[in-house]
Design an enzyme around this catalytic site. Structure first.
Site, PDB file in Angstrom:
ATOM      1  N   GLU A  36      52.296  14.586  46.082  1.00 42.58           N
ATOM      2  CA  GLU A  36      53.437  15.476  46.336  1.00 42.58           C
ATOM      3  C   GLU A  36      54.140  15.825  45.018  1.00 42.58           C
ATOM      4  O   GLU A  36      54.064  15.083  44.045  1.00 42.58           O
ATOM      5  CB  GLU A  36      54.433  14.804  47.291  1.00 42.58           C
ATOM      6  CG  GLU A  36      53.896  14.684  48.703  1.00 42.58           C
ATOM      7  CD  GLU A  36      54.875  13.978  49.641  1.00 42.58           C
ATOM      8  OE1 GLU A  36      55.952  13.538  49.177  1.00 42.58           O
ATOM      9  OE2 GLU A  36      54.542  13.846  50.833  1.00 42.58           O
ATOM     10  N   GLN A  94      44.480  38.309  49.042  1.00 46.31           N
ATOM     11  CA  GLN A  94      44.307  38.224  50.509  1.00 46.31           C
ATOM     12  C   GLN A  94      45.475  38.975  51.142  1.00 46.31           C
ATOM     13  O   GLN A  94      46.422  38.391  51.678  1.00 46.31           O
ATOM     14  CB  GLN A  94      44.245  36.752  50.937  1.00 46.31           C
ATOM     15  CG  GLN A  94      43.910  36.537  52.400  1.00 46.31           C
ATOM     16  CD  GLN A  94      42.504  36.995  52.798  1.00 46.31           C
ATOM     17  OE1 GLN A  94      41.584  36.986  51.991  1.00 46.31           O
ATOM     18  NE2 GLN A  94      42.333  37.417  54.037  1.00 46.31           N
ATOM     19  N   HIS A 127      48.034  42.497  42.739  1.00 38.15           N
ATOM     20  CA  HIS A 127      46.756  43.096  43.132  1.00 38.15           C
ATOM     21  C   HIS A 127      46.961  44.440  43.836  1.00 38.15           C
ATOM     22  O   HIS A 127      46.293  45.410  43.517  1.00 38.15           O
ATOM     23  CB  HIS A 127      45.981  42.119  44.012  1.00 38.15           C
ATOM     24  CG  HIS A 127      44.579  42.563  44.262  1.00 38.15           C
ATOM     25  ND1 HIS A 127      43.664  42.733  43.245  1.00 38.15           N
ATOM     26  CD2 HIS A 127      43.946  42.918  45.401  1.00 38.15           C
ATOM     27  CE1 HIS A 127      42.519  43.151  43.747  1.00 38.15           C
ATOM     28  NE2 HIS A 127      42.664  43.272  45.048  1.00 38.15           N
ATOM     29  N   LYS A 189      32.282  48.782  42.688  1.00 37.99           N
ATOM     30  CA  LYS A 189      31.986  47.366  42.966  1.00 37.99           C
ATOM     31  C   LYS A 189      31.956  47.126  44.470  1.00 37.99           C
ATOM     32  O   LYS A 189      32.771  47.695  45.202  1.00 37.99           O
ATOM     33  CB  LYS A 189      33.060  46.485  42.332  1.00 37.99           C
ATOM     34  CG  LYS A 189      32.791  44.995  42.504  1.00 37.99           C
ATOM     35  CD  LYS A 189      33.780  44.166  41.714  1.00 37.99           C
ATOM     36  CE  LYS A 189      35.093  44.001  42.443  1.00 37.99           C
ATOM     37  NZ  LYS A 189      36.049  43.198  41.698  1.00 37.99           N
ATOM     38  N   ASP A 216      40.911  44.770  33.937  1.00 39.67           N
ATOM     39  CA  ASP A 216      41.019  44.363  35.343  1.00 39.67           C
ATOM     40  C   ASP A 216      42.347  43.640  35.530  1.00 39.67           C
ATOM     41  O   ASP A 216      42.943  43.178  34.558  1.00 39.67           O
ATOM     42  CB  ASP A 216      39.849  43.438  35.724  1.00 39.67           C
ATOM     43  CG  ASP A 216      39.453  43.580  37.189  1.00 39.67           C
ATOM     44  OD1 ASP A 216      40.261  44.145  37.969  1.00 39.67           O
ATOM     45  OD2 ASP A 216      38.362  43.113  37.560  1.00 39.67           O
ATOM     46  N   SER A 220      38.461  35.905  37.398  1.00 40.77           N
ATOM     47  CA  SER A 220      38.384  34.597  38.050  1.00 40.77           C
ATOM     48  C   SER A 220      37.067  33.930  37.649  1.00 40.77           C
ATOM     49  O   SER A 220      37.016  33.168  36.687  1.00 40.77           O
ATOM     50  CB  SER A 220      38.511  34.786  39.568  1.00 40.77           C
ATOM     51  OG  SER A 220      38.365  33.560  40.215  1.00 40.77           O
ATOM     52  N   THR A 221      35.972  34.254  38.343  1.00 45.16           N
ATOM     53  CA  THR A 221      34.677  33.646  37.981  1.00 45.16           C
ATOM     54  C   THR A 221      34.025  34.374  36.813  1.00 45.16           C
ATOM     55  O   THR A 221      33.031  33.895  36.261  1.00 45.16           O
ATOM     56  CB  THR A 221      33.697  33.730  39.169  1.00 45.16           C
ATOM     57  OG1 THR A 221      33.406  35.123  39.434  1.00 45.16           O
ATOM     58  CG2 THR A 221      34.262  33.082  40.419  1.00 45.16           C
ATOM     59  N   GLY A 222      34.527  35.537  36.480  1.00 44.42           N
ATOM     60  CA  GLY A 222      33.927  36.335  35.406  1.00 44.42           C
ATOM     61  C   GLY A 222      32.731  37.147  35.879  1.00 44.42           C
ATOM     62  O   GLY A 222      32.116  37.886  35.094  1.00 44.42           O
TER      63      GLY A 222
HETATM   64  C1  R5P Z   1      39.276  42.111  42.669  1.00 46.29           C
HETATM   65  O1  R5P Z   1      39.023  43.213  43.121  1.00 46.29           O
HETATM   66  C2  R5P Z   1      39.933  41.892  41.357  1.00 46.29           C
HETATM   67  O2  R5P Z   1      40.506  43.056  40.871  1.00 46.29           O
HETATM   68  C3  R5P Z   1      38.977  41.353  40.314  1.00 46.29           C
HETATM   69  O3  R5P Z   1      38.050  42.347  39.939  1.00 46.29           O
HETATM   70  C4  R5P Z   1      38.206  40.176  40.816  1.00 46.29           C
HETATM   71  O4  R5P Z   1      38.993  39.356  41.600  1.00 46.29           O
HETATM   72  C5  R5P Z   1      37.605  39.400  39.666  1.00 46.29           C
HETATM   73  O5  R5P Z   1      36.964  38.281  40.186  1.00 46.29           O
HETATM   74  P1  R5P Z   1      35.735  37.634  39.446  1.00 46.29           P
HETATM   75  O6  R5P Z   1      36.137  37.374  38.025  1.00 46.29           O
HETATM   76  O7  R5P Z   1      35.488  36.372  40.218  1.00 46.29           O
HETATM   77  O8  R5P Z   1      34.591  38.578  39.547  1.00 46.29           O
END
Ligand code: R5P
Length: 289
Positions: A36, A94, A127, A189, A216, A220-222
């Site tokens: 916590e 989300q 977002h 995309k 962008d 996140s994961t790239g």
């Molecule tokens: C989603 O549409 C966001 O704008 C980013 O393009 C996305 O979340 C990037 O995520 P990742 O780096 O995992 O591809």
């Protein structure tokens, strides 16, 4: 007015306090053995207008709880107004019930922030700006494109092209492109809603001999950047640079992008990381001068 930098935004909070010449009040925080969060505002705030700066990454769930505890505590301690700055708003992707039964998480979080007592809400490159419609209090999205463009201008780019990897972030590419006088455009995309895997397509951009800047809202994961970068390098780009507002960079992201041939990656300090070379403190401070 006083500035309270939350545990996740020490540098940006400090920067904002310095720029507006406001007193900074610290927060003591720790984890209890069961996980916590413990929060204590280190000085009195009675009768003060407070600007609370607290981002929600890394550990988004924990950061959201800290944020709620801080807002409620500041009000309970007698702050007359608590304006909340969340440089990176977790859960904002989300924003829709993409599949039946899903939580529209960003709406839930926004209702909690308001219920905790926030008198105003500010974030950077959310977002989707439309999400802020969930608030009844004043809510504002700040664009980091100005500070990003200023940084890019000093990089000596050759025949720059500003590219959004998808339609969603085209507005970011357009703003930057217009500010530095460069061409801009977007790839397409698609995302698998179950696995989360993305595919990127781009055939209209002539990258030959150019420095391409992929922009962008977040990395996140790239995966998105890596896919776009491969297409650009195959298409003869001289250099490919990625710049984002929110460098989440989960484990392996940097290597994934480098493996795809990316030359450089930059981000702002909405998430304070090693690649956060561009500060949003001046942008935030402007709102409270
Ligand atoms: C989603 O549409 C966001 O704008 C980013 O393009 C996305 O979340 C990037 O995520 P990742 O780096 O995992 O591809």
């Amino acid at each position: 007015m006083i500035v309270v930098p939350g545990p996740s935004s020490p540098k940006v909070g400090e920067g904002v306090a310095q720029i507006i010449g406001a007193k900074k009040v610290g927060v003591d925080y720790k984890n209890f053995p069961d996980g916590e969060s413990y929060i204590r505002v280190a000085e009195g705030v009675k009768g003060e207008e407070v600007v609370l700066v607290h981002t929600t990454y890394p550990q988004p769930d924990k950061r959201v709880i800290e944020l709620l505890l801080l807002i409620d505590t500041l009000k309970d301690l007698g702050a007359t107004k608590v304006r909340v700055v969340v440089p990176y708003m977790a859960y904002s992707r989300q924003d829709t019930r993409f599949r039946d039964g899903e939580a529209v998480s960003v709406n839930t979080i926004f209702r909690l922030i308001e219920a905790a007592g926030a008198d105003g809400f500010y974030t950077v490159d959310i977002h989707k700006e439309l999400s802020l419609g969930e608030f009844k209090i004043k809510a504002k999205n700040l664009h980091a494109t100005g500070v990003i463009a200023d940084h890019l201008r000093g990089m000596g780019l050759k025949k720059p092209y500003i590219l959004s990897p998808d339609k969603g972030a085209l507005d970011i590419a357009r703003r930057i492109g217009e500010r530095i006088g460069a061409e801009y455009g977007n790839f397409e995309k698609a995302r698998d809603r179950i696995t989360g895997a993305t595919t990127v397509k781009g055939d209209r951009v002539d990258a030959r001999g150019r420095d391409v800047v992929i922009t962008d809202d977040l990395i996140s994961t790239g995966g998105t950047i890596a896919n776009a970068c491969k297409i650009l390098k195959d298409g003869g780009a001289r250099r490919v640079i990625a710049v984002c507002t929110h460098p989440l960079l989960v484990a392996g992201a940097y290597e994934r992008m480098k493996g795809a041939g990316l030359d450089e990656v930059l981000g702002t300090d909405t998430v304070e990381s090693e690649i956060s070379k561009i500060s949003v403190a001046p942008l935030i401070a402007k709102e409270f001068r």
